[in-house]
Design a protein around this motif. Structure first.
Motif, PDB file in Angstrom:
ATOM      1  N   ALA A 196      13.260   8.789  -0.809  1.00 21.99           N
ATOM      2  CA  ALA A 196      11.922   8.628  -1.388  1.00 21.99           C
ATOM      3  C   ALA A 196      11.857   7.236  -2.000  1.00 21.99           C
ATOM      4  O   ALA A 196      12.847   6.755  -2.560  1.00 21.99           O
ATOM      5  CB  ALA A 196      11.672   9.683  -2.456  1.00 21.99           C
ATOM      6  N   ILE A 197      10.697   6.580  -1.874  1.00 19.90           N
ATOM      7  CA  ILE A 197      10.532   5.272  -2.526  1.00 19.90           C
ATOM      8  C   ILE A 197       9.251   5.261  -3.346  1.00 19.90           C
ATOM      9  O   ILE A 197       8.155   5.522  -2.841  1.00 19.90           O
ATOM     10  CB  ILE A 197      10.510   4.115  -1.500  1.00 19.90           C
ATOM     11  N   ILE A 198       9.425   4.976  -4.644  1.00 15.41           N
ATOM     12  CA  ILE A 198       8.287   4.692  -5.525  1.00 15.41           C
ATOM     13  C   ILE A 198       8.018   3.198  -5.393  1.00 15.41           C
ATOM     14  O   ILE A 198       8.910   2.383  -5.626  1.00 15.41           O
ATOM     15  CB  ILE A 198       8.618   5.065  -6.988  1.00 15.41           C
ATOM     16  N   THR A 199       6.807   2.848  -5.000  1.00 19.82           N
ATOM     17  CA  THR A 199       6.543   1.447  -4.670  1.00 19.82           C
ATOM     18  C   THR A 199       6.592   0.566  -5.930  1.00 19.82           C
ATOM     19  O   THR A 199       6.207   1.001  -7.013  1.00 19.82           O
ATOM     20  CB  THR A 199       5.174   1.266  -3.992  1.00 19.82           C
ATOM     21  N   GLY A 200       7.028  -0.651  -5.748  1.00 17.57           N
ATOM     22  CA  GLY A 200       7.099  -1.603  -6.866  1.00 17.57           C
ATOM     23  C   GLY A 200       5.847  -2.418  -7.018  1.00 17.57           C
ATOM     24  O   GLY A 200       5.849  -3.463  -7.675  1.00 17.57           O
ATOM     25  N   PHE A 201       4.772  -1.949  -6.443  1.00 22.44           N
ATOM     26  CA  PHE A 201       3.487  -2.656  -6.473  1.00 22.44           C
ATOM     27  C   PHE A 201       2.384  -1.614  -6.480  1.00 22.44           C
ATOM     28  O   PHE A 201       2.556  -0.491  -5.987  1.00 22.44           O
ATOM     29  CB  PHE A 201       3.340  -3.582  -5.251  1.00 22.44           C
ATOM     30  N   CYS A 202       1.242  -1.968  -7.057  1.00 23.44           N
ATOM     31  CA  CYS A 202       0.121  -1.037  -7.132  1.00 23.44           C
ATOM     32  C   CYS A 202      -0.388  -0.766  -5.717  1.00 23.44           C
ATOM     33  O   CYS A 202      -0.694  -1.704  -4.969  1.00 23.44           O
ATOM     34  CB  CYS A 202      -0.978  -1.617  -8.010  1.00 23.44           C
ATOM     35  N   ALA A 203      -0.467   0.510  -5.369  1.00 21.32           N
ATOM     36  CA  ALA A 203      -0.817   0.881  -3.999  1.00 21.32           C
ATOM     37  C   ALA A 203      -1.282   2.324  -3.964  1.00 21.32           C
ATOM     38  O   ALA A 203      -1.064   3.091  -4.909  1.00 21.32           O
ATOM     39  CB  ALA A 203       0.409   0.727  -3.089  1.00 21.32           C
ATOM     40  N   THR A 204      -1.965   2.683  -2.877  1.00 22.62           N
ATOM     41  CA  THR A 204      -2.226   4.078  -2.531  1.00 22.62           C
ATOM     42  C   THR A 204      -1.764   4.245  -1.074  1.00 22.62           C
ATOM     43  O   THR A 204      -1.300   3.272  -0.449  1.00 22.62           O
ATOM     44  CB  THR A 204      -3.729   4.434  -2.626  1.00 22.62           C
ATOM     45  N   GLN A 205      -1.932   5.438  -0.544  1.00 23.59           N
ATOM     46  CA  GLN A 205      -1.576   5.655   0.864  1.00 23.59           C
ATOM     47  C   GLN A 205      -2.371   4.694   1.765  1.00 23.59           C
ATOM     48  O   GLN A 205      -1.864   4.246   2.793  1.00 23.59           O
ATOM     49  CB  GLN A 205      -1.862   7.122   1.239  1.00 23.59           C
ATOM     50  N   ASP A 206      -3.604   4.368   1.352  1.00 22.25           N
ATOM     51  CA  ASP A 206      -4.444   3.470   2.164  1.00 22.25           C
ATOM     52  C   ASP A 206      -3.811   2.091   2.345  1.00 22.25           C
ATOM     53  O   ASP A 206      -4.067   1.411   3.339  1.00 22.25           O
ATOM     54  CB  ASP A 206      -5.833   3.302   1.535  1.00 22.25           C
ATOM     55  N   THR A 207      -3.002   1.658   1.378  1.00 22.22           N
ATOM     56  CA  THR A 207      -2.331   0.361   1.501  1.00 22.22           C
ATOM     57  C   THR A 207      -1.427   0.344   2.736  1.00 22.22           C
ATOM     58  O   THR A 207      -1.208  -0.691   3.360  1.00 22.22           O
ATOM     59  CB  THR A 207      -1.474   0.085   0.239  1.00 22.22           C
ATOM     60  N   PHE A 208      -0.911   1.521   3.083  1.00 22.95           N
ATOM     61  CA  PHE A 208       0.069   1.634   4.168  1.00 22.95           C
ATOM     62  C   PHE A 208      -0.573   2.077   5.480  1.00 22.95           C
ATOM     63  O   PHE A 208       0.113   2.240   6.477  1.00 22.95           O
ATOM     64  CB  PHE A 208       1.161   2.635   3.759  1.00 22.95           C
ATOM     65  N   THR A 209      -1.896   2.295   5.455  1.00 25.49           N
ATOM     66  CA  THR A 209      -2.586   2.854   6.615  1.00 25.49           C
ATOM     67  C   THR A 209      -3.668   1.885   7.074  1.00 25.49           C
ATOM     68  O   THR A 209      -4.759   1.862   6.516  1.00 25.49           O
ATOM     69  CB  THR A 209      -3.232   4.203   6.237  1.00 25.49           C
ATOM     70  N   PRO A 210      -3.395   1.054   8.067  1.00 25.56           N
ATOM     71  CA  PRO A 210      -4.410   0.095   8.504  1.00 25.56           C
ATOM     72  C   PRO A 210      -5.625   0.806   9.095  1.00 25.56           C
ATOM     73  O   PRO A 210      -5.471   1.841   9.750  1.00 25.56           O
ATOM     74  CB  PRO A 210      -3.686  -0.744   9.560  1.00 25.56           C
ATOM     75  N   THR A 211      -6.828   0.283   8.823  1.00 27.19           N
ATOM     76  CA  THR A 211      -8.019   0.821   9.476  1.00 27.19           C
ATOM     77  C   THR A 211      -7.941   0.477  10.965  1.00 27.19           C
ATOM     78  O   THR A 211      -7.100  -0.323  11.392  1.00 27.19           O
ATOM     79  CB  THR A 211      -9.296   0.173   8.898  1.00 27.19           C
ATOM     80  N   GLY A 212      -8.851   1.084  11.760  1.00 29.88           N
ATOM     81  CA  GLY A 212      -8.873   0.812  13.200  1.00 29.88           C
ATOM     82  C   GLY A 212      -8.988  -0.671  13.506  1.00 29.88           C
ATOM     83  O   GLY A 212      -8.292  -1.203  14.380  1.00 29.88           O
ATOM     84  N   GLU A 213      -9.859  -1.365  12.741  1.00 27.37           N
ATOM     85  CA  GLU A 213     -10.053  -2.805  12.945  1.00 27.37           C
ATOM     86  C   GLU A 213      -8.765  -3.577  12.683  1.00 27.37           C
ATOM     87  O   GLU A 213      -8.408  -4.499  13.399  1.00 27.37           O
ATOM     88  CB  GLU A 213     -11.167  -3.333  12.021  1.00 27.37           C
ATOM     89  N   MET A 214      -8.075  -3.183  11.603  1.00 28.98           N
ATOM     90  CA  MET A 214      -6.822  -3.860  11.237  1.00 28.98           C
ATOM     91  C   MET A 214      -5.761  -3.628  12.310  1.00 28.98           C
ATOM     92  O   MET A 214      -5.032  -4.549  12.686  1.00 28.98           O
ATOM     93  CB  MET A 214      -6.309  -3.328   9.901  1.00 28.98           C
ATOM     94  N   ALA A 215      -5.694  -2.392  12.776  1.00 24.62           N
ATOM     95  CA  ALA A 215      -4.699  -2.065  13.797  1.00 24.62           C
ATOM     96  C   ALA A 215      -4.938  -2.887  15.058  1.00 24.62           C
ATOM     97  O   ALA A 215      -3.991  -3.354  15.707  1.00 24.62           O
ATOM     98  CB  ALA A 215      -4.736  -0.572  14.102  1.00 24.62           C
ATOM     99  N   LYS A 216      -6.241  -3.129  15.383  1.00 23.62           N
ATOM    100  CA  LYS A 216      -6.562  -3.950  16.566  1.00 23.62           C
ATOM    101  C   LYS A 216      -6.033  -5.368  16.408  1.00 23.62           C
ATOM    102  O   LYS A 216      -5.676  -6.027  17.377  1.00 23.62           O
ATOM    103  CB  LYS A 216      -8.083  -3.997  16.755  1.00 23.62           C
ATOM    104  N   ARG A 217      -6.007  -5.839  15.131  1.00 25.24           N
ATOM    105  CA  ARG A 217      -5.465  -7.184  14.869  1.00 25.24           C
ATOM    106  C   ARG A 217      -3.941  -7.196  14.871  1.00 25.24           C
ATOM    107  O   ARG A 217      -3.327  -8.239  14.712  1.00 25.24           O
ATOM    108  CB  ARG A 217      -5.913  -7.661  13.482  1.00 25.24           C
ATOM    109  N   GLY A 218      -3.345  -6.027  14.950  1.00 25.60           N
ATOM    110  CA  GLY A 218      -1.881  -5.966  14.950  1.00 25.60           C
ATOM    111  C   GLY A 218      -1.280  -5.728  13.582  1.00 25.60           C
ATOM    112  O   GLY A 218      -0.063  -5.795  13.419  1.00 25.60           O
ATOM    113  N   TRP A 219      -2.116  -5.428  12.574  1.00 17.86           N
ATOM    114  CA  TRP A 219      -1.577  -5.157  11.239  1.00 17.86           C
ATOM    115  C   TRP A 219      -0.962  -3.756  11.225  1.00 17.86           C
ATOM    116  O   TRP A 219      -1.573  -2.799  11.703  1.00 17.86           O
ATOM    117  CB  TRP A 219      -2.662  -5.205  10.177  1.00 17.86           C
ATOM    118  N   GLU A 220       0.204  -3.640  10.610  1.00 23.87           N
ATOM    119  CA  GLU A 220       0.844  -2.322  10.448  1.00 23.87           C
ATOM    120  C   GLU A 220       0.566  -1.737   9.070  1.00 23.87           C
ATOM    121  O   GLU A 220       0.891  -0.591   8.780  1.00 23.87           O
ATOM    122  CB  GLU A 220       2.356  -2.439  10.657  1.00 23.87           C
TER     123      GLU A 220
END
Ligand SMILES: [Zn+2]
Length: 243
Positions: free
Chosen positions: A177-201
């Motif tokens: 398990a990892i508690i992130t060392g930066f302010c984040a939610t699950q959305d930080t780790f989940t690229p939107t469709g547009e982002m994924a098209k750009r190749g963002w993970e």
């Protein structure tokens, strides 16, 4: 290797623009977020991740937040008081993770060197995120880089959101398990469709020092964890224990 359980204690919650934790994604859409302390059970040493903040600490900085529970009442079901905490691992020194440090008056606080040095004289662009009164007189262990704190619990330097953010990797029966060392939610780790098209993970939090470094830290955590615990995700508000 010891196995641990993690008890998320949500101290307060409040709405944020969804782009706050997912940079450039869907600005104008609101999402709920929470502020936690995380108790790690399984060692003779009583270890907490982050010191937490209450709603008033947010409100004074212009963010709407509602209290859920106090630190004392949150720790009580675990048979603990704030004075029983031996170690507080501080993910970073932004106010929402250190404001209640005075409650743990017997604890040693573990902070990364880069974060500690930066927090003594922050740049005006993010100076309002730091308040020296919360950490000026702490019993601090300033460390530099990745380090095992006790067997099965390590910190990982994950800079970008702040200069010296550290994530906490914890050995559990369901994997790392990892508690992130930066302010984040699950959305930080989940690229939107547009982002994924750009190749963002992944994406990054809106507040950051360096977008590329932040992205690399987010991606490193995404790739190495079995159980992702983002600092402000609302999913753990009613979650008693992980795993
Ligand atoms: Zn935060």
């Amino acid at each position: 290797m010891p196995l641990y359980k993690i008890f998320p204690i949500a101290l307060c919650e409040g709405p944020r623009d969804s782009s706050h934790f997912a940079y450039r994604a869907e600005p104008g859409k609101l999402c709920n977020t929470a502020c936690y302390i995380w108790y790690i059970e399984g060692s003779d040493t009583h270890i907490l991740v982050d010191a937490g903040a209450d709603a008033a600490d947010f409100t004074v900085r212009g963010a709407l937040e509602t209290d859920i529970i106090s630190v004392e009442d949150g720790l009580a079901p675990l048979g603990l008081t704030p004075k029983d905490i031996d170690i507080v691992i501080v993910t970073h020194l932004h106010c929402d993770h250190i404001a209640l440090s005075h409650l743990y008056n017997k604890a040693r606080f573990i902070v990364q060197k880069r974060e500690w040095e930066y927090a003594q004289n922050p740049h005006p662009i993010d100076a309002t995120l730091y308040d020296r009164s919360f950490y000026a007189n702490l019993n601090c262990d300033v460390i530099d880089g990745n380090k095992e704190i006790v067997p099965g619990i390590s910190v990982l330097l994950t800079p970008g959101h702040s200069p010296g953010g550290q994530s906490v990797e914890i050995n559990t029966s369901a994997g790392k398990a990892i508690i992130t060392g930066f302010c984040a939610t699950q959305d930080t780790f989940t690229p939107t469709g547009e982002m994924a098209k750009r190749g963002w993970e992944a994406t990054i939090p809106l507040i950051h020092h360096d977008a590329l470094t932040t992205y690399n830290s987010v991606l490193e955590i995404k790739r190495r964890t079995d159980i992702l615990l983002p600092l402000h995700d609302p999913a753990f508000i009613r979650k008693k224990v992980i795993p």
